[in-house]
Every structure is written in structure tokens, then in C-alpha cells.
Design an enzyme around this catalytic site. Structure first.
Site, PDB file in Angstrom:
ATOM      1  N   CYS A  74       0.825  -1.225   0.000  1.00  0.00           N
ATOM      2  CA  CYS A  74       0.000   0.000   0.000  1.00  0.00           C
ATOM      3  C   CYS A  74       0.852   1.265   0.000  1.00  0.00           C
ATOM      4  CB  CYS A  74      -0.919  -0.006   1.208  1.00  0.00           C
ATOM      5  SG  CYS A  74      -1.927  -1.490   1.252  1.00  0.00           S
TER       6      CYS A  74
ATOM      7  N   HIS B 182      -4.197   6.625   1.286  1.00  0.00           N
ATOM      8  CA  HIS B 182      -4.345   5.321   0.626  1.00  0.00           C
ATOM      9  C   HIS B 182      -5.732   4.792   0.980  1.00  0.00           C
ATOM     10  CE1 HIS B 182      -4.150   1.148  -0.224  1.00  0.00           C
ATOM     11  NE2 HIS B 182      -4.070   0.800   1.052  1.00  0.00           N
TER      12      HIS B 182
ATOM     13  N   ASN C 241      -9.887  -1.510  -2.129  1.00  0.00           N
ATOM     14  CA  ASN C 241      -8.486  -1.221  -1.847  1.00  0.00           C
ATOM     15  C   ASN C 241      -7.640  -1.783  -2.996  1.00  0.00           C
ATOM     16  OD1 ASN C 241      -5.836  -1.303  -0.923  1.00  0.00           O
ATOM     17  ND2 ASN C 241      -6.376  -2.012   1.132  1.00  0.00           N
TER      18      ASN C 241
HETATM   19  O1  UT7 Z   1      -4.379  -1.654   2.664  1.00  0.00           O
HETATM   20  C1  UT7 Z   1      -3.769  -2.643   3.436  1.00  0.00           C
HETATM   21  C2  UT7 Z   1      -4.045  -2.418   4.806  1.00  0.00           C
HETATM   22  N1  UT7 Z   1      -5.275  -3.070   5.184  1.00  0.00           N
HETATM   23  C3  UT7 Z   1      -6.104  -2.441   5.973  1.00  0.00           C
HETATM   24  O2  UT7 Z   1      -5.881  -1.303   6.302  1.00  0.00           O
HETATM   25  C4  UT7 Z   1      -7.285  -3.217   6.527  1.00  0.00           C
HETATM   26  C5  UT7 Z   1      -7.542  -2.821   7.940  1.00  0.00           C
HETATM   27  N2  UT7 Z   1      -8.603  -3.590   8.544  1.00  0.00           N
HETATM   28  C6  UT7 Z   1      -9.893  -3.473   8.177  1.00  0.00           C
HETATM   29  O3  UT7 Z   1     -10.217  -2.722   7.281  1.00  0.00           O
HETATM   30  C7  UT7 Z   1     -10.929  -4.227   8.951  1.00  0.00           C
HETATM   31  O4  UT7 Z   1     -10.305  -4.903  10.010  1.00  0.00           O
HETATM   32  C8  UT7 Z   1     -11.744  -5.245   8.109  1.00  0.00           C
HETATM   33  C9  UT7 Z   1     -12.649  -4.509   7.135  1.00  0.00           C
HETATM   34  C10 UT7 Z   1     -10.820  -6.168   7.342  1.00  0.00           C
HETATM   35  C11 UT7 Z   1     -12.631  -6.083   9.029  1.00  0.00           C
HETATM   36  O5  UT7 Z   1     -13.482  -5.218   9.756  1.00  0.00           O
HETATM   37  P1  UT7 Z   1     -13.599  -5.362  11.332  1.00  0.00           P
HETATM   38  O6  UT7 Z   1     -14.542  -4.320  11.782  1.00  0.00           O
HETATM   39  O7  UT7 Z   1     -12.208  -5.312  11.897  1.00  0.00           O
HETATM   40  O8  UT7 Z   1     -14.258  -6.760  11.490  1.00  0.00           O
HETATM   41  P2  UT7 Z   1     -13.748  -8.050  12.305  1.00  0.00           P
HETATM   42  O9  UT7 Z   1     -12.639  -8.698  11.564  1.00  0.00           O
HETATM   43  O10 UT7 Z   1     -13.514  -7.666  13.737  1.00  0.00           O
HETATM   44  O11 UT7 Z   1     -15.002  -8.968  12.219  1.00  0.00           O
HETATM   45  C12 UT7 Z   1     -16.240  -8.629  12.892  1.00  0.00           C
HETATM   46  C13 UT7 Z   1     -17.256  -9.721  12.603  1.00  0.00           C
HETATM   47  C14 UT7 Z   1     -16.719 -11.121  12.845  1.00  0.00           C
HETATM   48  O12 UT7 Z   1     -17.804 -11.900  13.353  1.00  0.00           O
HETATM   49  P3  UT7 Z   1     -17.951 -12.199  14.935  1.00  0.00           P
HETATM   50  O13 UT7 Z   1     -16.687 -12.925  15.295  1.00  0.00           O
HETATM   51  O14 UT7 Z   1     -18.071 -10.871  15.581  1.00  0.00           O
HETATM   52  O15 UT7 Z   1     -19.175 -13.050  14.998  1.00  0.00           O
HETATM   53  C15 UT7 Z   1     -16.357 -11.626  11.491  1.00  0.00           C
HETATM   54  O16 UT7 Z   1     -16.401 -13.024  11.366  1.00  0.00           O
HETATM   55  O17 UT7 Z   1     -17.622  -9.696  11.219  1.00  0.00           O
HETATM   56  C16 UT7 Z   1     -17.414 -10.975  10.636  1.00  0.00           C
HETATM   57  N3  UT7 Z   1     -16.995 -10.790   9.237  1.00  0.00           N
HETATM   58  C17 UT7 Z   1     -17.875 -10.640   8.231  1.00  0.00           C
HETATM   59  N4  UT7 Z   1     -19.217 -10.644   8.185  1.00  0.00           N
HETATM   60  C18 UT7 Z   1     -19.800 -10.462   7.000  1.00  0.00           C
HETATM   61  C19 UT7 Z   1     -15.736 -10.693   8.749  1.00  0.00           C
HETATM   62  N5  UT7 Z   1     -15.780 -10.481   7.413  1.00  0.00           N
HETATM   63  C20 UT7 Z   1     -17.091 -10.445   7.078  1.00  0.00           C
HETATM   64  C21 UT7 Z   1     -17.763 -10.246   5.856  1.00  0.00           C
HETATM   65  N6  UT7 Z   1     -19.117 -10.250   5.866  1.00  0.00           N
HETATM   66  N7  UT7 Z   1     -17.115 -10.032   4.705  1.00  0.00           N
END
Ligand code: UT7
Length: 334
Positions: free
Chosen positions: A114, A261, A291
Site C-alpha cells: 500500500c 491510501h 483497496n
Molecule cells: O491496505 C492494506 C491495509 N489493510 C487495511 O488497512 C485493513 C484494515 N482492517 C480493516 O479494514 C478491517 O479490520 C476489516 C474490514 C478487514 C474487518 O473489519 P472489522 O470491523 O475489523 O471486522 P472483524 O474482523 O472484527 O469482524 C467482525 C465480525 C466477525 O464476526 P464475529 O466474530 O463478531 O461473529 C467476522 O467473522 O464480522 C465478521 N466478518 C464478516 N461478516 C460479514 C468478517 N468479514 C465479514 C464479511 N461479511 N465479509
């Protein structure tokens, strides 16, 4: 002392639009979840019959050259940022060079995810400032859709990434206080495995030869500790933007436009609030492209320019954080 000004900006994205609803046909996700957690509504996926990282980069580069009123033959060097080069080696810089018919000029790849485009801009800027080259193409392009696990298992990473390309032409200038004013590059390899694609890696036991590894399920797939990346991103984005301002004796009020980014709209909004910037001063297009890693900043720069948000005199700050971890910023006066 020379300065390097941005003479032209261009971009190219594949035709195929993949909406959140399209993804929800493939995995357990929803438009509501993706929109709320990331701000993304749709992204582009490449068409293997026509798009390559090299040729998408070339299309973006041609647009940048046209807007700069320059001929392809004016280009003296290529810096190509990508983590998804068409081949494991050589990099896609040489493929773009071939597409443009520029046989003989130097071309290098930068694999800093990135932050790759800012690293690439900084490298090109140094070549110009030392007098080595007058005109350099800086390109960021990615085809990431082939590395995504489009099943339930991969849903936390698959929904955020997309494909695309962006480019700028950097040119030697003698105007003071214009062009790339400074760039700031950082890395912390302790976090390398928090956002990575492990294979095809070379440091494996002989019995795990690349050819075998890549055919197994553990092959070419993105692993990301999303929560950890998010937490580091919001701290480092802020720090590296302040570093750029301080290096130029500038304050946040001097910035006309910030292009972060495009990793997650929540990250951009957090940074915007922390810096106290109005909506007009922060450019986001993650809604349309997801992204696109090294391509995200130049695509956004190109669209911002098209919309009249970058013009003569604009003070632009670009900043990025991602795999490595690496993070970077640059302050640019148009
Ligand atoms: O450019 C490179 C750098 N990358 C980044 O900057 C990414 C940074 N991170 C993020 O953008 C976020 O962490 C994500 C968008 C990847 C994930 O969002 P989050 O708010 O951190 O979600 P999480 O991983 O804490 O997941 C929350 C819940 C989980 O369920 P439980 O355990 O609470 O029941 C996941 O299993 O959401 C669930 N989940 C989804 N649900 C529906 C994870 N992915 C999905 C999905 N659809 N695609």
C-alpha cells in the site's frame, strides 16, 4: 538544485464491476456489512483475456503522458509499484516498458504494497533531484482478485481488495517550492506476517518446492490480521502526515487536499477527524474501487484532478500504510 513536478496523472481500471451483492452470492457476506465496515460498494476485477498488470499500467501511463502533453519517447526511466506482478519474476516494470515501446530505458519494480506508490514516487524524485533523469514514469498497478479466497473462509479479506492502475509523470523543474516537497518512508518488519501472501516463497524446505506449494490450498492467498492492521494504520497515518507537515514548516490548515491510501473508509474518516479536516479536503473513492493497494493513490489523484480538486497551486498530501508494515507520506505542491 532541481525539483520534480507532477506533469500529468492518469489511471485505468478494468471494465468488470463487482458489487457487494455479487460477492454475497459467493460467500456469507452482505452489502450492509461491507458498506458499514469498509465504505466499499463495488470494486473492479480484471478480465484475464485482456488485462494484465503491465498493460493496465501502460494505459494509465499513456493517459498521464497525454495530459502532460509529452511523448512516450520523452520517458527516461520507469518505477513500477506492485505486489502482484504478472510473473513471479521479472517485475511488471519491464512489461510496461515493452508495451510502451521504450526498449533500452531502465525499469524497476517496488514491492511495498500500500505504501508502494509513495516509495516509488520518492525514488523517482531522488533520481530527478540528483540530475540523473528528466522525465520518469511512476506507476502503481495491481491485479489482486486472483489472490482472493472468494469463499466464506476468505470473506474478511476478499471483500476489501480490487484491481486497477494509476500513473504519474514526474518531470525535472527548476521552480522552487513546487513539485514533490518531501517524502517520508518507514517500515517495521516485525509485523511482516500480519498482512502477507506467504507463497510462492523461496525459503522452504526442499520437500516443499514452490511448484508443489502453489498447487495446494495454502498457495497464493492473502492473510491479514485486519484488526491489528487497522489499529496500527490509524496511528501511523496520523504520525506520518504530521511528519510531512513539520518537515515543510507547514500546518494542517495549509493542506488543500489529503489523499489517504484507500484501505478502509473508516480509517480515512478517523484520520480526517483527528486532523480536523473538512470533507472537501479529503478525497475518497474507495466506494467504487475497494483497496487497490499500490494503485489506490494514483487512481484517486487522477480522479481528483479530473474533478478539478487538484490544480495549479494545490498543496497535496498523500499518505499510506500497509503490509510490511510500511508507511509513508509526501507533500506535493502543484
Ligand atoms: O491496505 C492494506 C491495509 N489493510 C487495511 O488497512 C485493513 C484494515 N482492517 C480493516 O479494514 C478491517 O479490520 C476489516 C474490514 C478487514 C474487518 O473489519 P472489522 O470491523 O475489523 O471486522 P472483524 O474482523 O472484527 O469482524 C467482525 C465480525 C466477525 O464476526 P464475529 O466474530 O463478531 O461473529 C467476522 O467473522 O464480522 C465478521 N466478518 C464478516 N461478516 C460479514 C468478517 N468479514 C465479514 C464479511 N461479511 N465479509
Amino acid at each position: 538544485m532541481f525539483t520534480s513536478r507532477i506533469a500529468g496523472i492518469g489511471h485505468h481500471v478494468p471494465d468488470r464491476i463487482v458489487t457487494n451483492d455479487d460477492l454475497s452470492q459467493l460467500m456469507d457476506t452482505s452489502d450492509d456489512w461491507i458498506t458499514e465496515r469498509t465504505g466499499i460498494k463495488e470494486r473492479r476485477f480484471f478480465d484475464h483475456t485482456q488485462d494484465t498488470v503491465g498493460n493496465m499500467g501502460a494505459k494509465a501511463a499513456k493517459m498521464a503522458l497525454e495530459r502532460a502533453n509529452l511523448k512516450t519517447s520523452d520517458v527516461e526511466f520507469i518505477v513500477f509499484a506492485t505486489i502482484t506482478s504478472d510473473y513471479y519474476f521479472p517485475g511488471s516494470g519491464v512489461l510496461l516498458q515493452r508495451e510502451l515501446g521504450l526498449e533500452g530505458i531502465g525499469a524497476m519494480d517496488i514491492k511495498n504494497a500500500c505504501s508502494g506508490f509513495i516509495y516509488a514516487t520518492s525514488v523517482a524524485d531522488q533520481f530527478i533531484k540528483t540530475g540523473m533523469y528528466k522525465t520518469i514514469l511512476v506507476v502503481g498497478a495491481e491485479i489482486q482478485s486472483t489472490a482472493l479466497d472468494l469463499s466464506d473462509r476468505g470473506r474478511s479479506t476478499a471483500v476489501i481488495f480490487g484491481d486497477g492502475a494509476g500513473a504519474i509523470v514526474l518531470q525535472r523543474s527548476e521552480e522552487k517550492n513546487k513539485g514533490v516537497l518531501s517524502s517520508h518512508l518507514h517500515a517495521d518488519g516485525r509485523f511482516a506476517e500480519e498482512l502477507y501472501v506467504k507463497d510462492p516463497g523461496s525459503s522452504r524446505p526442499h520437500e516443499e518446492r514452490q511448484a508443489d506449494v502453489i498447487t495446494k490450498t495454502s498457495g497464493f492467498k492473502v492473510h491479514m490480521n485486519g484488526n491489528l492492521v487497522f489499529k496500527h494504520a490509524i496511528v501511523k497515518f496520523h504520525e506520518v502526515i504530521l511528519e510531512a507537515l513539520e518537515a515543510n514548516n507547514s500546518s494542517i490548515n495549509d493542506i488543500d487536499l489529503l489523499i489517504p491510501h484507500q484501505a478502509n473508509l473508516r480509517i480515512s474518516s478517523y484520520i480526517q477527524d483527528k486532523l480536523g479536516l473538512t470533507d472537501e479536503k479529503v478525497y475518497n473513492n474507495i466506494m467504487h474501487y475497494g483497496n487497490t493497494t499500490a494503485a489506490s493513490i494514483p487512481i484517486a489523484m487522477s480522479e481528483a484532478w479530473q474533478e478539478g480538486k487538484i490544480k495549479e497551486g494545490t498543496l497535496l498530501c498523500i499518505a499510506a500504510f500497509g503490509s510490511g508494515f510500511t508507511w509513508a507520506s509526501a507533500l506535493i505542491r502543484f
